[in-house]
Each structure stands twice: as structure tokens, then as C-alpha cells.
Design an enzyme around this catalytic site. Structure first.
Site, short mmCIF file in Angstrom:
data_model
loop_
_atom_site.label_atom_id
_atom_site.label_comp_id
_atom_site.label_asym_id
_atom_site.label_seq_id
_atom_site.Cartn_x
_atom_site.Cartn_y
_atom_site.Cartn_z
N GLU A 161 0.79 -1.24 0.00
CA GLU A 161 0.00 0.00 0.00
C GLU A 161 0.82 1.29 0.00
OE1 GLU A 161 -3.98 -1.72 2.26
OE2 GLU A 161 -2.59 -0.47 3.42
N GLU A 369 -5.99 -8.57 0.36
CA GLU A 369 -6.70 -8.30 1.62
C GLU A 369 -8.14 -7.95 1.32
OE1 GLU A 369 -5.09 -5.25 4.20
OE2 GLU A 369 -3.03 -5.93 3.90
#
Length: 462
Positions: A161, A369
Site C-alpha cells: 500500500e 486483503e
């Protein structure tokens, strides 16, 4: 590569391992931050966390019994190189050998993330990701990991991320170094992307038999009105959150419109060196890891300075953003939210996957995720979490529907394997398929969602 669909779950080192100062591990920026007065929202630490460092065998066995065939975890840079560079810590290497071997023993595919927010403190003190030298340090660290574990790890992810990490660290200011400056955010993010490309190039030079990607938190960007101003806000938000990461790692260059936005904002881009272009072009990924939780609703920018907030206290408020001359966050009052203000909108993963297919038609995707945090209650030896089952079911169904439309999705990993330290949300915000009793020697109890997921995987047929 094996064509089996990957069904599993995910964790990150600082969030679950604990053992923060054992076996030669160095200090990370999160170790230092959590022990400082700056950690004042939910003042707890990851010192012990879920104690996965000592209980990984139990956790992996539980995954296997839950029908999972894949486990995404991150390596703590400070276990391998305690100072970020230089001397290698053999005990750290040995731990990850044991972890990987245990996965393979239980027929679980290890998916390894090299960097998930926890930067060696020594590098952090020298400017962290704003310092170009950190990209070289990361490349060296990655090389050590590839050489040690590359014979058994077939799925690597460089950075977790780049968008959300830098958003919290340099814009919202709730992660270390706790600053609010978009120009510093873009600087740090550029170096994260450069570090990723360098690591990809290093991996390829080693000629290992595997695939390497990057993990991007990506969003379906939507608006409640269809007007030119709203559509422009959507384009701006797509550049801000998605394409400033995804175009770079898939195509090897920044979108021209994104650079133009930085220039019009007066951002100093002198750190973008001409010679980096070749590194980006050759350091493109084999697959894109996507952390998919919700959509982002935007409306046109109206007035005022840039401000970003996040809800880390579970009081029901949603995140807020005004990005000057870019966009503002909007809210749909008709949709359900969790106590941290995250919208529950399963169709977002379908919309996102179709957008990714249109933009990057030859790049496979792994959902690295997907999950929901909530206040789970342990009652009479059970944890009933129907809200989590509903959430996962909705997202999985929409993901599978996108697959029927030609989206090349190779795997799906629930966040998270077990309850863990949710960064500055602390321990009350639980994401796990397995309940961890943090007040009672970290005892594990599978939740209702664990059994639902196990049964779903058993009944799934491609």
C-alpha cells in the site's frame, strides 16, 4: 506456476508477531512510535501483539484445518537487517525459514510481502522514504530475502500500500512520522515506487522461479451525480489513490495527468530523476495485489485548504477529505457503515476488478486483503460474527462474478488470519477469522466466520 485458486488469509509482521526485541531484531519506526508520547489515540504497542512469532505453527495448522491453501505474511526488515543495512541477523533468517517450511508442510502457499509499514528506525532517522538512500537499502534487503527464501517462495510482493501508507504517514499524520504535507507525501511515495521497481529488477536478475508483484489498496471511485464537475472529481481521485501507484508498477511510468496535477500544485519534483525512468520501465510487476475494502465516493472540490481525517476510535464517523483543487469525499447516507465509518458496499470489488481489467488487461490480480473490523464479543466460548460472514460473502460473490466477466483473479485472502494489532486502532478493532484473547495468554478460538469460510472453500468449484 500452479493454476489452483488461492484461498487464504493475511497478516503483517508488526501487527501479529510480537517478540519485538527478541533474537537480535532491530528497532523499527513502529517500535519507537508505539513507545512514545505520540502514540496517544489508543496507547498500546505491538510488543506482543498476537504472539505469532512463538505460535506460528498453531496458526498455520488452524489455517490448514480451515481449508486455506495460501498465507500472505510480511517479513520484518529489522529481523533480517537490524539496522536496515549491513549485518544480517541469522536468527531472523532462521525464523522465516521455519515459518515458510511450516506453510509448505501444511500445503499452504506462502505469499511474502517485503515491506508492510515497519521501517528500520536507523533508516527512519535519516529521512525514511523521503531519503533516496532508503531505496538502495530496500534493494539490498530484498536481495537477501530472495536468496534465502526464493527457492520455496513463489509469490513475492515488494511494498504494501504505497498509497495508504504515505496517506497516513504524510497527509492524515496518524502514522509515523506524523506529518501533514501532501508534497512530502508524494516525495515518499515516489521513493516507495522506485524501491519496488529496483527490487523487481533484482529479483529478475537472480533468475528465480516465481512471480513478483506489488500490493495496492485500490478503490472503485464513484460519485452520486453524473455531471462534468463530478466526473472530473472522479478522475482526479483515481489519479490520487489508484493510478499514481498502479500505472507506475504495471506500465512503468507515471500518468501524464498526474504529473501535471503535481506541477499545477507547485510540488517540487526535482527528486524524479531522468535515469529512474529505465528502472521503472524494467521493474514492472507480474501480478497486482489488491487490498479491497470499500469504494471512495467523491464530489467536486469547493473551497478551503487540504485536510484529511481518519476514524481510529470506532465512534462511527467516516473518514473525511478535502484535497485542494482535486476533490472532496462525499457520503451516501443510505449505505451501512461499520463503527469506524467504513462503508459496506460489496459491489465495489466487482466495479474495481472490471476497471482494472480495462486499464491493465494483461495483468493478473490477487485480492491480497479483504475484510471488516468490528467489536467482536466472546460469549460462552463462541464468537458469533454474522456481520463478517455477510461482508465476506458479498465481496466473494462479487469477485467471482467479475471472474465470469473475464477478470483474471488468481486468489483471495481474508484480512486477517487472526485478530491482531490494528495499527493505531489498537486491539479493539478485530479483523480475524480467529479470535485472540489478548488478556488471556493470546488463546485462539475460531470464530463463526472461520467455519463459514472453511465450508465455502470446501464447496467451491472452479
Amino acid at each position: 506456476m500452479d493454476n489452483k485458486f488461492l484461498w487464504g488469509s493475511a497478516t503483517a509482521a508488526y501487527q501479529c508477531e510480537g517478540a519485538w526485541n527478541e533474537d537480535g531484531k532491530g528497532l523499527s519506526n513502529w517500535d519507537v512510535f508505539c513507545h512514545s508520547e505520540k502514540n496517544n489515540v489508543n496507547p498500546v504497542t505491538g510488543d506482543v501483539a498476537s504472539d505469532h512469532y512463538h505460535r506460528y505453527e498453531e496458526d498455520i495448522k488452524m489455517m490448514a484445518e480451515g481449508g486455506q491453501n495460501a498465507y500472505r505474511f510480511s517479513i520484518a526488515w529489522t529481523r533480517i537487517l537490524p539496522n536496515g543495512v549491513g549485518e544480517v541477523n541469522q536468527k531472523g533468517i532462521d525464523f522465516y525459514h521455519r515459518l515458510i517450511d511450516t506453510c509448505l508442510k501444511h500445503e499452504i502457499e506462502p505469499l511474502v510481502t517485503l515491506y508492510h509499514y515497519d521501517l528500520p528506525q536507523k533508516l527512519f532517522e535519516k529521512g525514511g522514504w523521503e531519503n533516496r538512500e532508503t531505496t538502495d537499502a530496500f534493494e539490498e534487503y530484498a536481495k537477501v530475502c530472495f536468496k534465502e527464501f526464493g527457492d520455496r517462495v513463489k509469490y513475492w510482493m515488494t511494498i504494501n500500500e504505497p498509497n495508504y501508507d504515505t496517506l497516513c504517514s504524510y497527509a492524515i499524520g496518524n502514522y509515523p512520522p506524523n506529518v501533514q504535507s501532501l508534497s512530502r507525501r508524494w516525495h515518499a511515495m515516489y521513493h516507495l515506487m522506485l524501491a519496488s521497481a529496483k527490487a523487481v529488477n533484482t529479483y529478475r536478475k537472480l533468475g528465480l522461479n516465481g512471480e513478483i508483484g506489488l500490493v495496492s489498496d485500490s478503490y472503485s471511485i464513484e460519485a452520486l451525480e453524473d455531471t462534468p464537475a463530478y466526473n472530473q472529481a472522479k478522475k482526479n481521485a483515481d489519479l490520487f489513490f489508484n493510478r499514481s501507484v498502479n500505472d507506475v508498477c504495471v506500465y512503468g511510468h507515471y500518468p501524464e495527468q498526474f504529473i501535471q496535477k503535481l506541477v499545477s500544485d507547485g510540488v517540487d519534483t526535482s527528486y524524479m530523476f531522468e535515469e529512474d525512468k529505465k528502472i521503472f520501465q524494467t521493474g514492472t510487476i507480474d501480478f497486482l495485489g489488491i487490498n479491497a475494502y470499500d469504494r471512495i465516493l467523491v464530489k467536486p472540490y469547493t473551497s478551503g485548504e487540504t485536510i484529511l481525517t481518519n476514524n481510529n476510535t470506532g465512534t462511527g464517523d467516516g473518514p473525511k477529505a478535502v484535497i485542494k483543487d482535486w476533490f472532496e469525499f462525499d457520503d451516501d447516507p443510505t449505505t451501512e457503515k461499520n463503527p469506524w465509518g467504513m462503508e459496506i458496499y460489496p459491489k465495489s470489488i466487482y466495479d474495481l476488478l472490471l476497471e482494472l481489467k480495462a486499464l491493465y488487461p494483461t495483468t493478473p490480480v490477487i485480492i491480497t486483503e479483504n475484510g471488516i473490523g468490528n467489536y467482536d464479543k466472546f460469549i460462552n466460548g463462541e464468537i458469533k460474527d454474522p456481520y463478517r460472514i455477510d461482508y465476506l460473502k458479498g465481496f466473494i460473490e462479487n469477485m467471482l462474478e467479475a471472474k465470469t466477466k473475464g477478470c483474471d483473479v488468481r486468489g483471495y485472502l481474508v484480512w486477517s488470519t487472526m485478530d491482531l494489532y490494528s495499527w493505531i486502532n489498537g486491539y479493539e478493532k478485530r479483523y480475524g477469522l480467529v479470535y485472540v484473547d489478548f488478556d488471556n495468554e493470546n488463546q485462539r478460538t475460531p470464530k463463526e466466520s472461520y467455519y463459514w469460510y472453511r465450508d465455502f472453500i470446501r464447496n467451491y468449484e472452479e
